[in-house]
Design an enzyme around this catalytic site. Structure first.
Site, mmCIF file in Angstrom:
data_model
loop_
_atom_site.group_PDB
_atom_site.id
_atom_site.type_symbol
_atom_site.label_atom_id
_atom_site.label_comp_id
_atom_site.label_asym_id
_atom_site.label_seq_id
_atom_site.Cartn_x
_atom_site.Cartn_y
_atom_site.Cartn_z
ATOM 1 N N ASN A 156 -10.924 -2.527 -4.814
ATOM 2 C CA ASN A 156 -10.168 -1.601 -6.237
ATOM 3 C C ASN A 156 -10.458 -1.711 -7.519
ATOM 4 O OD1 ASN A 156 -6.986 -2.770 -5.017
ATOM 5 N ND2 ASN A 156 -8.195 -0.989 -4.362
ATOM 6 N N ASP A 203 0.666 -1.397 -0.100
ATOM 7 C CA ASP A 203 -0.225 0.621 0.243
ATOM 8 C C ASP A 203 0.636 0.983 -0.442
ATOM 9 O OD1 ASP A 203 -2.655 1.690 -0.133
ATOM 10 O OD2 ASP A 203 -2.524 1.715 1.823
HETATM 11 C C1 IPE Z 1 -4.914 -2.105 -0.094
HETATM 12 O O1 IPE Z 1 -5.187 -1.513 -0.727
HETATM 13 C C2 IPE Z 1 -5.418 -3.415 -1.352
HETATM 14 C C3 IPE Z 1 -3.752 -3.285 -2.173
HETATM 15 C C4 IPE Z 1 -2.618 -3.422 -1.760
HETATM 16 C C5 IPE Z 1 -4.200 -3.928 -3.261
HETATM 17 P P1 IPE Z 1 -5.861 -0.276 -0.609
HETATM 18 O O2 IPE Z 1 -5.511 0.851 -0.940
HETATM 19 O O3 IPE Z 1 -7.399 -1.232 -1.430
HETATM 20 O O4 IPE Z 1 -6.898 -0.343 1.156
HETATM 21 P P2 IPE Z 1 -7.979 0.460 1.309
HETATM 22 O O5 IPE Z 1 -9.041 0.886 0.732
HETATM 23 O O6 IPE Z 1 -6.914 1.336 2.413
HETATM 24 O O7 IPE Z 1 -8.272 -0.474 3.021
HETATM 25 C C1 IPE Z 2 -1.817 0.536 -3.506
HETATM 26 O O1 IPE Z 2 -1.694 1.404 -3.370
HETATM 27 C C2 IPE Z 2 -1.497 -0.064 -5.045
HETATM 28 C C3 IPE Z 2 -3.774 -0.347 -5.075
HETATM 29 C C4 IPE Z 2 -4.434 -1.145 -4.034
HETATM 30 C C5 IPE Z 2 -3.716 -0.954 -6.144
HETATM 31 P P1 IPE Z 2 -2.800 2.719 -3.180
HETATM 32 O O2 IPE Z 2 -3.078 2.903 -4.613
HETATM 33 O O3 IPE Z 2 -3.940 1.929 -2.555
HETATM 34 O O4 IPE Z 2 -1.538 3.762 -2.714
HETATM 35 P P2 IPE Z 2 -2.563 4.790 -1.027
HETATM 36 O O5 IPE Z 2 -3.196 4.679 -0.124
HETATM 37 O O6 IPE Z 2 -3.585 5.277 -2.497
HETATM 38 O O7 IPE Z 2 -1.320 5.585 -1.658
HETATM 39 MG MG MG Z 3 -4.291 2.486 -0.392
#
Ligand code: IPE
Ligand code: IPE
Ligand code: MG
Length: 250
Positions: free
Chosen positions: A69, A21
């Site tokens: 996602n 993340d």
């Molecule tokens: C969790 O990250 C999913 C992945 C890393 C693929 P998110 O960014 O989607 O999680 P939330 O929404 O902050 O819980």
């Molecule tokens: C994790 O990074 C990757 C995916 C969930 C696909 P994020 O895209 O969630 O990054 P933040 O949490 O918005 O910084």
């Molecule tokens: Mg995230």
């Protein structure tokens, strides 16, 4: 002394799961588009995979794209799919003698990505090093529904009785049935939640949270997490004294 030097290589976890993340915030902090963060994050998978392979970790499961996602802006979703496709390259896996597997609802991904996945799973199936598992269109609740449906179908078909269903039956119908449960789960990016990832499998997993955004999470940070894990006592419901006794008799 670096964390890499402090790791006890005789007591490594067999399976490490990572919630990667913080890509978007990494990019925003640098005044860049979120997509740039995803690019950099994907690049980082190469480094962490190479580090895990060199250490001899058996399974590395990376939460890459969750069921939830799909609700992101369409433009971000398609950018993520394009980046994924770009990185499903044979060379990296062959070079590391690594196997490739996925968990999740692969059928929801664009056909071209599905084809690349099937190809990579096949060509790497005989490799004997680390198994890299990408969780794609994955969520624990989806996985659970899927498992229950499959078990119910078997009962309906008369292949098994409802009274035969136990914890092992459930494990055998999860997407993760080909690997052991993770001993260590890492989440980068500062949030302290599981976001629908391996909820059943992590019943006794050691959790490790770090504020570092995924693109900055390097080998040394991985070793730091492993050292932290190695300093913990896993009791599985028993007392400290019982566990110590058990360790002595090993
Ligand atoms: C969790 O990250 C999913 C992945 C890393 C693929 P998110 O960014 O989607 O999680 P939330 O929404 O902050 O819980
Ligand atoms: C994790 O990074 C990757 C995916 C969930 C696909 P994020 O895209 O969630 O990054 P933040 O949490 O918005 O910084
Ligand atoms: Mg995230």
């Amino acid at each position: 002394m670096t964390y890499k030097e402090q790791v006890d290589y005789n007591r490594l976890p067999h399976h490490i799961a990572i919630i990667m993340d913080g890509n978007g915030r990494w990019a925003n902090a640098k005044g860049m588009e979120r997509t740039m963060g995803h690019q950099e994050g994907a690049q980082n998978v190469h480094d962490i995979m190479t580090a895990a392979t060199a250490m001899g970790i058996d399974y590395l499961t990376l939460y890459t794209f969750s069921t939830e996602n799909w609700n992101r802006p369409a433009q971000e979703v398609s950018a993520l799919m394009a980046i994924l496709l770009q990185h499903l390259e044979e060379e990296l896996f062959m070079k590391n003698n690594a196997r490739f597997r996925t968990i999740g609802e692969i059928e929801r991904l664009p056909q071209i990505v599905q084809d690349a996945i099937h190809h990579l799973v096949n060509v790497t199936s005989k490799n004997t090093g680390t198994c890299l598992v990408l969780a794609l269109s994955y969520s624990s609740r989806w996985e659970m529904a899927q498992a229950v449906r499959h078990i119910a179908e078997k009962v309906e078909a008369g292949e098994m009785k409802a009274s035969d269903i136990d914890e092992t039956t459930i494990d055998q119908h999860l997407e993760t049935r080909f690997m052991p449960e993770p001993e260590l789960m890492i989440r980068t990016g500062g949030e302290q939640r599981l976001s629908n990832f391996l909820l059943i499998q992590s019943a006794y997993t050691e959790l490790y949270f770090t504020d570092i955004y995924w693109p900055d999470f390097n080998e040394e940070e991985l070793c730091k997490a492993i050292c932290d894990y190695q300093g913990r006592q896993r009791r599985f419901g028993k007392t400290e004294a019982q566990v110590e006794e058990q360790e002595k008799n090993k």
